[in-house]
Design a protein around this motif. Structure first.
Motif, PDB file in Angstrom:
ATOM      1  N   ARG A  32      -9.360 -36.397  24.626  1.00 40.48           N
ATOM      2  CA  ARG A  32      -8.204 -35.911  25.386  1.00 40.48           C
ATOM      3  C   ARG A  32      -7.340 -35.016  24.493  1.00 40.48           C
ATOM      4  O   ARG A  32      -6.858 -33.952  24.926  1.00 40.48           O
ATOM      5  CB  ARG A  32      -7.402 -37.088  25.932  1.00 40.48           C
ATOM      6  CG  ARG A  32      -6.453 -36.675  27.063  1.00 40.48           C
ATOM      7  CD  ARG A  32      -5.622 -37.852  27.549  1.00 40.48           C
ATOM      8  NE  ARG A  32      -6.405 -38.936  28.111  1.00 40.48           N
ATOM      9  CZ  ARG A  32      -6.904 -38.935  29.345  1.00 40.48           C
ATOM     10  NH1 ARG A  32      -6.740 -37.879  30.127  1.00 40.48           N
ATOM     11  NH2 ARG A  32      -7.579 -39.984  29.791  1.00 40.48           N
ATOM     12  N   GLN A  33      -7.150 -35.425  23.261  1.00 40.26           N
ATOM     13  CA  GLN A  33      -6.375 -34.595  22.329  1.00 40.26           C
ATOM     14  C   GLN A  33      -7.077 -33.269  22.069  1.00 40.26           C
ATOM     15  O   GLN A  33      -6.435 -32.213  22.020  1.00 40.26           O
ATOM     16  CB  GLN A  33      -6.173 -35.362  21.023  1.00 40.26           C
ATOM     17  CG  GLN A  33      -5.301 -36.598  21.149  1.00 40.26           C
ATOM     18  CD  GLN A  33      -5.304 -37.447  19.883  1.00 40.26           C
ATOM     19  OE1 GLN A  33      -6.107 -37.228  18.979  1.00 40.26           O
ATOM     20  NE2 GLN A  33      -4.401 -38.435  19.827  1.00 40.26           N
ATOM     21  N   LEU A  34      -8.399 -33.339  21.900  1.00 44.72           N
ATOM     22  CA  LEU A  34      -9.157 -32.105  21.657  1.00 44.72           C
ATOM     23  C   LEU A  34      -9.134 -31.196  22.877  1.00 44.72           C
ATOM     24  O   LEU A  34      -9.037 -29.963  22.749  1.00 44.72           O
ATOM     25  CB  LEU A  34     -10.602 -32.458  21.287  1.00 44.72           C
ATOM     26  CG  LEU A  34     -10.805 -33.058  19.892  1.00 44.72           C
ATOM     27  CD1 LEU A  34     -12.173 -33.722  19.778  1.00 44.72           C
ATOM     28  CD2 LEU A  34     -10.660 -31.967  18.827  1.00 44.72           C
ATOM     29  N   ALA A  35      -9.238 -31.756  24.082  1.00 45.05           N
ATOM     30  CA  ALA A  35      -9.230 -30.951  25.302  1.00 45.05           C
ATOM     31  C   ALA A  35      -7.881 -30.280  25.510  1.00 45.05           C
ATOM     32  O   ALA A  35      -7.801 -29.173  26.071  1.00 45.05           O
ATOM     33  CB  ALA A  35      -9.590 -31.813  26.501  1.00 45.05           C
TER      34      ALA A  35
ATOM     35  N   ASP B 128      -4.568 -30.452  11.474  1.00 49.59           N
ATOM     36  CA  ASP B 128      -4.088 -29.809  12.688  1.00 49.59           C
ATOM     37  C   ASP B 128      -5.270 -29.540  13.618  1.00 49.59           C
ATOM     38  O   ASP B 128      -6.235 -28.856  13.231  1.00 49.59           O
ATOM     39  CB  ASP B 128      -3.372 -28.506  12.321  1.00 49.59           C
ATOM     40  CG  ASP B 128      -2.697 -27.864  13.524  1.00 49.59           C
ATOM     41  OD1 ASP B 128      -2.873 -28.376  14.649  1.00 49.59           O
ATOM     42  OD2 ASP B 128      -2.012 -26.840  13.332  1.00 49.59           O
ATOM     43  N   LEU B 129      -5.182 -30.053  14.856  1.00 52.83           N
ATOM     44  CA  LEU B 129      -6.290 -29.845  15.804  1.00 52.83           C
ATOM     45  C   LEU B 129      -6.421 -28.403  16.244  1.00 52.83           C
ATOM     46  O   LEU B 129      -7.396 -28.043  16.903  1.00 52.83           O
ATOM     47  CB  LEU B 129      -6.099 -30.741  17.026  1.00 52.83           C
ATOM     48  CG  LEU B 129      -6.394 -32.233  16.810  1.00 52.83           C
ATOM     49  CD1 LEU B 129      -6.154 -33.009  18.097  1.00 52.83           C
ATOM     50  CD2 LEU B 129      -7.822 -32.436  16.343  1.00 52.83           C
ATOM     51  N   ALA B 130      -5.476 -27.587  15.898  1.00 54.09           N
ATOM     52  CA  ALA B 130      -5.616 -26.163  16.196  1.00 54.09           C
ATOM     53  C   ALA B 130      -6.631 -25.509  15.275  1.00 54.09           C
ATOM     54  O   ALA B 130      -7.145 -24.417  15.566  1.00 54.09           O
ATOM     55  CB  ALA B 130      -4.252 -25.462  16.071  1.00 54.09           C
TER      56      ALA B 130
ATOM     57  N   ALA C  27     -13.535 -33.666  14.353  1.00 48.87           N
ATOM     58  CA  ALA C  27     -13.017 -34.662  15.284  1.00 48.87           C
ATOM     59  C   ALA C  27     -13.935 -34.823  16.485  1.00 48.87           C
ATOM     60  O   ALA C  27     -14.128 -35.928  17.000  1.00 48.87           O
ATOM     61  CB  ALA C  27     -11.611 -34.274  15.728  1.00 48.87           C
ATOM     62  N   GLY C  28     -14.500 -33.702  16.954  1.00 49.80           N
ATOM     63  CA  GLY C  28     -15.433 -33.777  18.078  1.00 49.80           C
ATOM     64  C   GLY C  28     -16.686 -34.553  17.726  1.00 49.80           C
ATOM     65  O   GLY C  28     -17.212 -35.327  18.539  1.00 49.80           O
ATOM     66  N   GLY C  29     -17.187 -34.391  16.491  1.00 47.86           N
ATOM     67  CA  GLY C  29     -18.352 -35.147  16.055  1.00 47.86           C
ATOM     68  C   GLY C  29     -18.082 -36.635  16.023  1.00 47.86           C
ATOM     69  O   GLY C  29     -18.918 -37.441  16.439  1.00 47.86           O
ATOM     70  N   ARG C  30     -16.891 -37.017  15.568  1.00 50.94           N
ATOM     71  CA  ARG C  30     -16.548 -38.441  15.532  1.00 50.94           C
ATOM     72  C   ARG C  30     -16.401 -38.995  16.949  1.00 50.94           C
ATOM     73  O   ARG C  30     -16.881 -40.094  17.245  1.00 50.94           O
ATOM     74  CB  ARG C  30     -15.252 -38.646  14.742  1.00 50.94           C
ATOM     75  CG  ARG C  30     -14.755 -40.090  14.770  1.00 50.94           C
ATOM     76  CD  ARG C  30     -13.515 -40.286  13.916  1.00 50.94           C
ATOM     77  NE  ARG C  30     -12.900 -41.579  14.191  1.00 50.94           N
ATOM     78  CZ  ARG C  30     -13.326 -42.748  13.711  1.00 50.94           C
ATOM     79  NH1 ARG C  30     -14.396 -42.779  12.931  1.00 50.94           N
ATOM     80  NH2 ARG C  30     -12.687 -43.870  14.003  1.00 50.94           N
TER      81      ARG C  30
END
Length: 854
Positions: free
Chosen positions: A729-732, A684-686, A694-697
């Motif tokens: 975009r998903q992370l933002a 879950d990105l939350a 995910a940001g590192g990748r």
């Protein structure tokens, strides 16, 4: 800066008896000796320093002058005006207990000021009679004729000395005069004042007014020469290589147009840096030495940066009054920080006192060393190196070079039947070596470079070493042993105190005493002035010796392994950190030298580099550092080492250390970047931990897209950049505060990749989105995001122009310039270079739009 008009008495602050005494240890102490004898001794001691007269510095204002310290007058560069000399003489007199005054007069038309010294010549007067420190008019003693007319005239209590006669090259160009001449000239100056032919400006009584507690600190004084003379001939060296060294001046310089170009550069601007590129042996060093010699004749302080100079000594150059030119040979072997610091020091000099740095390097910007230097200079707000000169492989008048060199070595004109060139693409140095061989034997000359260097070494230089070893050092050594010793020395170029360790791999000198004698001999034969390392020069011959002995001959790899093992052996009592720094520093020198040897034989150099890294994989940092600056033979071995399953190279850290756009290491950077991309993260990105992973990748993918584009993998770069944008975009969406900046950056990168792939419409939309995101961020936090907005605007302007939107591209480029101008006003050191680039982009957009005047 001393001002006669504003504060004439301040001249006393620069009279430094102790410093003068330190520079002239023979200076007499106060004694009951007859004053004229002491004064004569002082004059002759100063005259022996070979000071050269200089005219008043260009930045001296009306009624003032920039003064040189005693060190500049007496030690380096030994330049001085009449006032500089008078101040130094006054310090020497004060040290010796002689009362003196510095007198300044001018011509009757109030021009051409001249300084001389007046000294009390009678021993009977008390040593300290109260007087005014600044004399507006001649003293009674001078007005009533109480000045000795000659050095031998005993009448009169005062002697006037024209101290400029202690220097060479005075305004009349004469050689130094004698003490008697100086006294006679001094008496004439006093007579001119009395007759009205000269005007008395001021007399500054050192005897009465000087006080030790009011002397200005001259600042740090170099312990050794910071730069060494362009030429340092040594007639006692009879070896072939000693006679072939450019800076020994054995073969006279032959005129060439590049010298005129370099001199014109130095005359046109007050400060700057220039690079002379050329293959090994093309004549870079000789050209630099000749430029220095000619500028030296014109009053410059010039020469080659000494290996012995400390950092604080180099800083002293910024304050030298005379114009300065410093040559850094083999600039690619130095770090960008070292080179940039020297350039910045020259730029700190007063505008009217020129300061230049000249770099010589082999391959044009090999390994990107000049790009790295320019980036370092731009980071400090200093102009980049823009003046470049590239030498052809050989002198434009090669036949004349041969004839002049032959005449030098043989003592007679070259015979007409000796072929100076043959069919080989000889360098200038090669032609000089062929002339040396022609002068020492009959018959056909070598037709290949390998034959040429082997004959120079095996028939001339190494036998000479053998004779010297036997006759002077009681050593019996065979030529193969000496060749191996020379190869080890040239590869590691050790300081003298480490040379014995480097030679441990040579079996013939296993005995420590024999090694010590061999080191002493090599130091005598190989080390030039200002050098602290042993090396076989000219470097083309030394590099050939390295490849021949370690990569070509049977047993060469074993000899190399023994030498490296000796260097990497820990010394007794050596601490861990000291050992690591010392050992890796020595390996670094060897790898740099091996990279240079690529110019001799690429195949052999690459073979030896591959062997070196397989033999000692832990030395990969030195191989990487060499490749970063020079490219060269370690690029392939590094790629092979990185591909091993148990590779010691940390992929992520090394990939980050390789600058984008590096010409030699793009493939390695791509491979390491691929290796450092983390696996995709599920979850879950939350969740904060999932976001970090995910940001590192996504960041690694963004970097990978850049690396792929560098090697021409446009389709892969586009796909990777698209994946990075999708992830960001998903992370933002989940955490805009944390990831909107990353999304904007990845969008900018994707727009460039789309443009490269010909997807103009998509690139336009992506670049516009990136600019919109950065605009939003910059409105909230301009200090953090205005630079990014400006860069994204530049990208958008380029994409708009490619899409045919000329008016929009012009407006966007203008907005980018406005942003960069605002940033550069606040922080010129950081943003002036990017402002310049943005202005250049705007000029292109204006041209596209037909705005030619703008």
């Amino acid at each position: 800066m001393w001002s006669l008009a504003a504060e004439p008495g301040a001249l006393l602050r620069y009279v430094r008896p102790n410093l003068v005494a330190a520079l002239i240890p023979e200076l007499p102490e106060p004694s009951p000796a007859e004053p004229m004898q002491v004064l004569r001794q002082i004059f002759e001691l100063i005259a022996a320093r070979a000071v050269r007269y200089q005219h008043e510095p260009a930045d001296s204002g009306p009624g003032g002058q920039r003064l040189r310290s005693p060190d500049e007058v007496l030690a380096r560069p030994r330049h001085g005006t009449c006032l500089d000399l008078a101040v130094v003489f006054a310090g020497a007199c004060e040290r010796a207990g002689l009362g003196s005054a510095i007198v300044i007069v001018s011509g009757a038309n109030a021009t051409a000021d001249h300084a001389f010294l007046v000294v009390r010549a009678d021993a009977g007067i008390p040593s300290r009679r109260p007087r005014l420190a600044v004399l507006g008019q001649p003293t009674e003693a001078m007005r009533d004729g109480n000045v000795r007319r000659t050095a031998k005239d005993g009448a009169g209590t005062i002697v006037a000395v024209d101290v400029t006669l202690a220097a060479a090259g005075r305004p009349d160009g004469a050689d130094p005069g004698s003490f008697d001449d100086a006294v006679l000239a001094g008496a004439a100056l006093v007579n001119d004042v009395a007759a009205g032919r000269r005007v008395w400006r001021v007399g500054i009584d050192v005897e009465a007014g000087w006080a030790a507690d009011r002397v200005e600190d001259p600042g740090p004084v170099p312990m050794l020469d910071v730069i060494t003379a362009p030429y340092h001939p040594d007639p006692d060296l009879r070896g072939a290589l000693a006679q072939l060294k450019a800076r020994n001046g054995r073969v006279p310089f032959l005129a060439r147009g590049e010298l005129d170009t370099l001199r014109a550069w130095c005359a046109a601007e007050s400060h700057g840096a220039m690079v002379v590129y050329g293959a090994g042996g093309s004549g870079k060093t000789h050209l630099a030495a000749e430029l220095c010699r000619r500028l030296d004749d014109e009053g410059w302080y010039t020469g080659f940066l000494s290996d012995l100079a400390r950092s604080e000594d180099v800083e002293w150059l910024a304050g030298v009054v005379s114009p300065v030119l410093v040559v850094v040979d083999y600039a690619e072997d130095s770090t960008p920080d070292e080179l940039a610091r020297l350039v910045r020091l020259m730029q700190q000099r007063p505008a009217a006192s020129p300061g230049w740095v000249m770099f010589t390097a082999r391959a044009h910007n090999s390994g990107g060393w000049q790009d790295q230097l320019n980036r370092t200079l731009e980071h400090h707000g200093a102009p980049s190196v823009q003046l470049q000169q590239t030498l052809p492989l050989r002198h434009p008048n090669a036949a004349r070079v041969f004839r002049r060199a032959f005449s030098t070595f043989a003592g007679q004109p070259a015979p007409e039947d000796r072929d100076p060139l043959g069919s080989t693409r000889w360098t200038t140095l090669d032609i000089v070596m062929r002339a040396y061989l022609a002068a020492h034997r009959d018959g056909a000359l070598p037709t290949t470079r390998v034959e040429l260097y082997d004959e120079i070494l095996d028939r001339h230089e190494l036998p000479y070493w053998q004779d010297v070893a036997s006759e002077r050092y009681n050593l019996t050594l065979h030529l193969p042993d000496l060749a191996q010793a020379g190869a080890a020395i040239n590869l590691f170029a050790p300081p003298v105190h480490r040379a014995s360790t480097v030679l441990k791999g040579v079996k013939a000198v296993a005995d420590a005493g024999h090694r010590a004698s061999l080191v002493a001999m090599l130091a005598e034969l190989l080390m030039g002035k200002g050098e602290n390392r042993l090396a076989v020069r000219p470097d083309l011959v030394g590099d050939h010796l390295v490849l021949r002995e370690f990569a070509h001959k049977d047993g060469g790899s074993a000899a190399y392994a023994r030498t490296v093992a000796a260097v990497l052996t820990r010394d007794d009592g050596e601490a861990d950190d000291d050992y690591q720094n010392r050992a890796m520093g020595e390996i670094q020198v060897a790898y740099d030298n091996l990279a240079r040897a690529t110019a001799n034989d690429r195949t052999l150099a690459q073979w030896l580099a591959d062997f070196a890294l397989r033999f000692q994989p832990a030395t990969w940092p030195a191989a990487l550092f060499t490749s970063l600056r020079q490219g060269g033979p370690f690029v392939g071995p590094l790629e092979a080492l990185a591909g091993l399953e148990d590779s010691p190279i940390p992929a992520s850290a090394v990939a980050a250390a390789i600058p984008t756009g590096h010409g030699a290491l793009r493939t390695l950077a791509l491979y390491l970047t691929q290796q450092s991309v983390p696996a995709a993260t599920e979850g879950d990105l939350a969740d904060e931990h999932v976001q970090v992973a995910a940001g590192g990748r996504a960041g690694a993918l963004n970097n990978l897209a850049v690396r792929q584009a560098e090697v021409g993998q446009r389709d892969q770069a586009l796909a990777t950049a698209t994946e990075a944008v999708t992830s960001y975009r998903q992370l933002a969406e989940a955490n805009p505060a944390a990831f909107l900046p990353n999304l904007a950056g990845s969008l900018n990168n994707l727009a460039v990749r789309q443009s490269e792939a010909g997807q103009r419409a998509q690139a336009l939309a992506t670049a516009a989105e990136a600019a919109t995101s950065y605009r939003q961020l910059a409105e909230a936090n301009p200090a953090a995001f205005l630079p990014d907005l400006a860069m994204s605007l530049n990208t958008l302007a380029n994409v708009q122009a490619e899409a045919g939107q000329r008016e929009q591209a012009l407006a966007t480029a203008a907005e980018a310039v406005t942003s960069f101008r605002q940033l550069a006003e606040a922080n010129p050191a950081a943003f002036l270079p990017t402002l310049a680039g943005s202005l250049n982009n705007l000029a292109v957009r204006q041209s596209d739009a037909g705005q030619r005047a703008q």
